[in-house]
Each structure stands twice: as structure tokens, then as C-alpha cells.
Design a protein around this motif. Structure first.
Motif: not given
Lengths: 112, 166
Positions: B96-100, B142-146, B148-152
Motif C-alpha cells: 500500500r502507498d498514499d501516492g499518485v 485497487r485505488r481505495e480511500a486515496g 494504492n493497493l497492489l496485491a499478488f
């Protein structure tokens, strides 16, 4: 960053004494290699025996170093550890570089 | 830097199934990424094969360096949150991160940059997402509440998983 260079059998052998060639040191690596390569030698061997981890930034840095060599100079790689060799193979960059096979000791260790 | 390891022996798991979640939250810079990788590898390298550990470390490095470089390209005090769960299907990771927002193009399986070209035209980049897509499965974003969530998932147990495509 540890980078040592010595002339050996008509080649300039550069050994990167770092466990990782990654995004954190890729730019530094390129800069220091550029300086080391001011020493004239048509054949340059980059020894990566100490490097256990290479990411795409590190790979890009090695490609950049190779592209910066003047025509007639050649960059060879040697001492690729298992993880490093796989990055070259997965990106097909093993077809671009001249890669020297590891000695029997390394082969034995990798097989285990 | 906050590092913690949580043990969740949740009720959903089968009886006797241990579900260890590795969680690590750290500043989005390249040196902190190294620290996170070191912590993650120390945690999992005993449990998985050397090739699998190599693939895990490479994929995590590519994803996290991408966040440092692009997601937080504008600078600032960004953080990255990494979770890794070892289960019977393999290793599941989320980052997760809060970036663009991540450009959608990153989620399309890319071709490999061409290597049969003149020396001057050899690619110096464009390998990161190729490696991520090649070595993982079920890559989702998924972009979620500002955020980035990347899962694999990283498959485990195939005799030579890393070699499938070579």
C-alpha cells in the motif's frame, strides 16, 4: 560503494564488492564505472561474484555502462550468482552480454 | 520506522493452520526499501526454497522501488506498507502507498523490451513490470480511500517456478 579495478591478462577487471546492485546504488555505480573506465583497455571484465541481488535498476545501470563504452571496447561479465543470472535470463539480456561461465566451484554450489 | 510482526491464528483458518502475517511500514525511500526487503527475507527465507526467495525479493524490490520513483515522484513524506502472508497456496503479498494512482498501463502484461537491436538502442529500463508480471500470479490493483493497493501471489512448490518462461 566498493569498486576495485586491476589490469589482468590484458583486460581491465573491475570487481563490484557489494552484496546488492539495486536502485539504491545504481546511479553511483554508473558514475564510478565511468571513472574507472577512463583507464584505457579494450577489454573490460565486470566481476559480479559478490553480488547476490540485482534488480531492474541495477541491470539498467550495467546496460548503460556497456552502451557508454567507445566502439572497439568490449564488456564481459563474470561471476554471476544464481539470482543475478536469472535476472539476465528472464530479461533476455543474457543474449546481449558476453557472460563467462562460472568455475566448477560455483557450479557445484549452485546445484546444491 | 515501524516494524512489527503479527501472528493471526484467526478462526477462519483450518484447525492447526498457522497463519503468520508479516507486516512492515516504512518511509518510501530506496534505503528503507532495502531494510524492508532484509526484514521480509529474514522472516521467510527459512520457509521457502532459495529460488522462491529470490523471486519474492526481486518482485517486492521492483514494486517498492516503483512506488518510490513514480508514486511519490513529487517527493514528500510518503510511506509504504507491506504485508506478506504464507499460506498453503503460496505467498500472498499486498503493498500500500498514499501516492499518485498507478497508471492502468502498468497492469497490462508488457512485452519485453527488444534486445536484438544496435548497442546504442539497447533498453536501460522497462524491465520492472515485465519481471513483476512474469514472476507473480493474481496481480490485482485497487485505488481505495486515496491509497494504492497492489496485491499478488507468488506460487510456491513448483519445481522450478522461476524458470517457466525461460
Amino acid at each position: 560503494m566498493k569498486l576495485s579495478a586491476e589490469a589482468c591478462d590484458g583486460a581491465l577487471v573491475v570487481r563490484l564488492g557489494e552484496a546488492r546492485l539495486d536502485a539504491a546504488i545504481a546511479i553511483q555505480f554508473k558514475d564510478q564505472m565511468r571513472e574507472v573506465l577512463l583507464q584505457p583497455s579494450p577489454r573490460v571484465v565486470l566481476d559480479l561474484s559478490d553480488v547476490g541481488f540485482l534488480d531492474s535498476s541495477g541491470l539498467g545501470a550495467i546496460v548503460s555502462v556497456m552502451k557508454g563504452l567507445s566502439p572497439g571496447r568490449k564488456l564481459e561479465l563474470r561471476g554471476l550468482t544464481t539470482n543475478v543470472e536469472k535476472v539476465f535470463r528472464l530479461t533476455r539480456m543474457d543474449s546481449v552480454f558476453s557472460i563467462r561461465a562460472n568455475g566448477p566451484d560455483t557450479a557445484l554450489r549452485d546445484a546444491g | 520506522m515501524l516494524a512489527e510482526q503479527m501472528r493471526d491464528e484467526g478462526d477462519e483458518g483450518e484447525p492447526g493452520t498457522r497463519r503468520d502475517i508479516f507486516q512492515h511500514r516504512f518511509a518510501a525511500d530506496q534505503h528503507a526499501v532495502r531494510g524492508a526487503l532484509r526484514a521480509a527475507m529474514a522472516r521467510f527465507k527459512q520457509e521457502i526454497r532459495a529460488e522462491e526467495a529470490g523471486a519474492l525479493e526481486l518482485v517486492l524490490a521492483e514494486i517498492m522501488n516503483n512506488i518510490v520513483k513514480h508514486s511519490y515522484a513529487g517527493g514528500g513524506d510518503g510511506t509504504i506498507s507491506l504485508s506478506i502472508l504464507r499460506d498453503q497456496r503460496g505467498i500472498s503479498c499486498s503493498v500500500r502507498d498514499d501516492g499518485v494512482p498507478l497508471p492502468p498501463a502498468c497492469l497490462v502484461v508488457p512485452g519485453l523490451p527488444k534486445t536484438a537491436v544496435a548497442k546504442a538502442d539497447l533498453p536501460e529500463g522497462g524491465f520492472g513490470w515485465y519481471l513483476i508480471h512474469t514472476l507473480t500470479c493474481d496481480l490485482g490493483y485497487r485505488r481505495e480511500a486515496g491509497q494504492n493497493l497492489l496485491a499478488f501471489r507468488l506460487p510456491l512448490g513448483t519445481p522450478d517456478g522461476l524458470d517457466q518462461l525461460s
